[in-house]
Motif scaffolding. Structure first.
Motif, PDB file in Angstrom:
ATOM      1  N   GLU A 110       0.851  -1.190   0.000  1.00 49.69           N
ATOM      2  CA  GLU A 110       0.000   0.000   0.000  1.00 49.69           C
ATOM      3  C   GLU A 110       0.887   1.241   0.000  1.00 49.69           C
ATOM      4  O   GLU A 110       2.110   1.149   0.099  1.00 49.69           O
ATOM      5  N   THR A 111       0.259   2.420  -0.110  1.00 53.21           N
ATOM      6  CA  THR A 111       1.000   3.677  -0.160  1.00 53.21           C
ATOM      7  C   THR A 111       1.469   4.083   1.230  1.00 53.21           C
ATOM      8  O   THR A 111       0.704   4.044   2.195  1.00 53.21           O
ATOM      9  N   VAL A 112       2.738   4.477   1.330  1.00 53.30           N
ATOM     10  CA  VAL A 112       3.326   4.898   2.599  1.00 53.30           C
ATOM     11  C   VAL A 112       3.764   6.358   2.478  1.00 53.30           C
ATOM     12  O   VAL A 112       4.387   6.746   1.487  1.00 53.30           O
ATOM     13  N   ASN A 113       3.424   7.161   3.490  1.00 50.11           N
ATOM     14  CA  ASN A 113       3.758   8.582   3.493  1.00 50.11           C
ATOM     15  C   ASN A 113       4.428   8.996   4.790  1.00 50.11           C
ATOM     16  O   ASN A 113       4.213   8.372   5.844  1.00 50.11           O
ATOM     17  N   GLN A 127       6.723  10.029  -0.124  1.00 50.81           N
ATOM     18  CA  GLN A 127       5.691   9.049  -0.454  1.00 50.81           C
ATOM     19  C   GLN A 127       6.268   7.939  -1.321  1.00 50.81           C
ATOM     20  O   GLN A 127       7.079   8.189  -2.217  1.00 50.81           O
ATOM     21  N   VAL A 128       5.846   6.700  -1.023  1.00 51.15           N
ATOM     22  CA  VAL A 128       6.193   5.548  -1.855  1.00 51.15           C
ATOM     23  C   VAL A 128       4.923   4.721  -2.014  1.00 51.15           C
ATOM     24  O   VAL A 128       4.260   4.391  -1.029  1.00 51.15           O
ATOM     25  N   ARG A 129       4.592   4.387  -3.248  1.00 51.70           N
ATOM     26  CA  ARG A 129       3.396   3.581  -3.504  1.00 51.70           C
ATOM     27  C   ARG A 129       3.765   2.108  -3.604  1.00 51.70           C
ATOM     28  O   ARG A 129       4.762   1.747  -4.230  1.00 51.70           O
ATOM     29  N   ALA A 226       4.988  11.954  11.185  1.00 53.76           N
ATOM     30  CA  ALA A 226       4.138  10.764  11.288  1.00 53.76           C
ATOM     31  C   ALA A 226       4.359   9.908  10.051  1.00 53.76           C
ATOM     32  O   ALA A 226       4.420  10.427   8.936  1.00 53.76           O
ATOM     33  N   LEU A 227       4.481   8.614  10.258  1.00 52.82           N
ATOM     34  CA  LEU A 227       4.639   7.654   9.172  1.00 52.82           C
ATOM     35  C   LEU A 227       3.301   6.928   9.020  1.00 52.82           C
ATOM     36  O   LEU A 227       2.751   6.426  10.003  1.00 52.82           O
ATOM     37  N   SER A 228       2.780   6.886   7.807  1.00 46.00           N
ATOM     38  CA  SER A 228       1.453   6.290   7.620  1.00 46.00           C
ATOM     39  C   SER A 228       1.406   5.344   6.434  1.00 46.00           C
ATOM     40  O   SER A 228       2.209   5.437   5.505  1.00 46.00           O
ATOM     41  N   VAL A 229       0.452   4.430   6.500  1.00 48.80           N
ATOM     42  CA  VAL A 229       0.127   3.566   5.366  1.00 48.80           C
ATOM     43  C   VAL A 229      -1.340   3.788   5.067  1.00 48.80           C
ATOM     44  O   VAL A 229      -2.172   3.863   5.972  1.00 48.80           O
ATOM     45  N   SER A 230      -1.674   3.929   3.792  1.00 46.01           N
ATOM     46  CA  SER A 230      -3.066   4.175   3.411  1.00 46.01           C
ATOM     47  C   SER A 230      -3.431   3.326   2.204  1.00 46.01           C
ATOM     48  O   SER A 230      -2.580   2.968   1.388  1.00 46.01           O
TER      49      SER A 230
END
Length: 263
Positions: A110-113, A127-129, A226-230
């Motif tokens: 998933e996308t990580v930001n 961002q990395v998709r 903040a590190l997130s996955v969406s």
């Protein structure tokens, strides 16, 4: 046809641009020489001394230059250091976090930001998709609301009390039917984020989009990003959030260590 009013406006705009250019030139002069007096600055700019003084006075009022009282000269102020530090911090986070984002995106598909706090919003700096990501939207440089995104909630949960109180005192915009706009409900959500170490959203910013985020700390222990996955809600089910949160938190902890935090 342009009348006197239009011509005056044009002249005003040109003068404003010229003033900005001269102000930046003042900073460059002080950077090159270390310190300089108004007379020297005026000579290098090719302007009257009074013009140079006005430029320096404005820069001094904003903290970008400071006067050496004993010599009557000026040098760069801490305002420049503050901007440079903020830019360097953003670059460090984005550069150090790139590899972590790549590994996490490949693992979770998933996308990580990575996002940082900028006033009353979260701004994505990296961002990395993942290979399964459906969206092609590039969030880098984009500002998102604190109360409706996983990264924003994490940043808000760990922000200074004044920042948190200010946002919770406002009317919160609803982006979807799921957006939390009740300050008490949001406040309770922020407390849970601090307690469990991660935040999440389920279609609160965009219908069909879910996300999980964890805090990234700087060398002093403060949360700086903040590190997130969406991903799409049909793939990121709420039952999977704890598992995703463990992976995201591990990535956030690794980035924190790279940035000098060993708590």
């Amino acid at each position: 046809m342009g009348g006197p009013q239009g011509e005056n406006g044009e002249r005003g705009a040109v003068a404003a641009v010229q003033s900005v250019d001269r102000a930046l030139s003042v900073l460059e002069i002080l950077a090159a020489h270390g310190e300089a007096g108004v007379t020297d600055i005026a000579a290098e700019l090719g302007v009257h001394k009074s013009t140079a003084f006005r430029l320096v006075a404005v820069l001094e009022s904003r903290g970008f230059v400071e006067q050496l009282v004993d010599r009557g000269k000026y040098r760069l102020g801490f305002g420049v250091v503050r901007l440079a530090g903020a830019a360097a911090a953003q670059l460090d986070i984005a550069q150090e976090g790139r590899r972590i984002c790549q590994v996490l995106a490949a693992d979770l598909e998933e996308t990580v930001n990575i996002a940082i706090l900028d006033g009353d919003r979260a701004v994505n700096v990296s961002q990395v998709r993942g290979p399964a990501a459906l969206s092609t939207h590039n969030w880098v440089g984009q500002a998102t609301p604190l109360h409706a995104t996983s990264s924003g909630k994490v940043l808000l949960a760990h922000a200074a009390d004044a920042v948190r109180k200010d946002l919770l005192s406002r009317e919160l915009r609803s982006y979807t039917p799921a957006t939390i706009t009740d300050p008490e409900v949001l406040g309770a959500d922020l407390d849970r984020i601090v307690g469990r170490g991660w935040g999440c959203t389920v279609e609160e910013f965009e219908v069909g989009l879910s996300a999980v985020a964890a805090p990234v700390r700087g060398a002093d222990g403060d949360v700086i990003a903040a590190l997130s996955v969406s991903g799409p809600s049909f793939r990121m089910d709420e039952q999977d959030f704890p598992r995703l949160a463990r992976r995201v938190a591990a990535g956030a902890d690794e980035l924190s260590r790279r940035l000098g935090f060993f708590g």
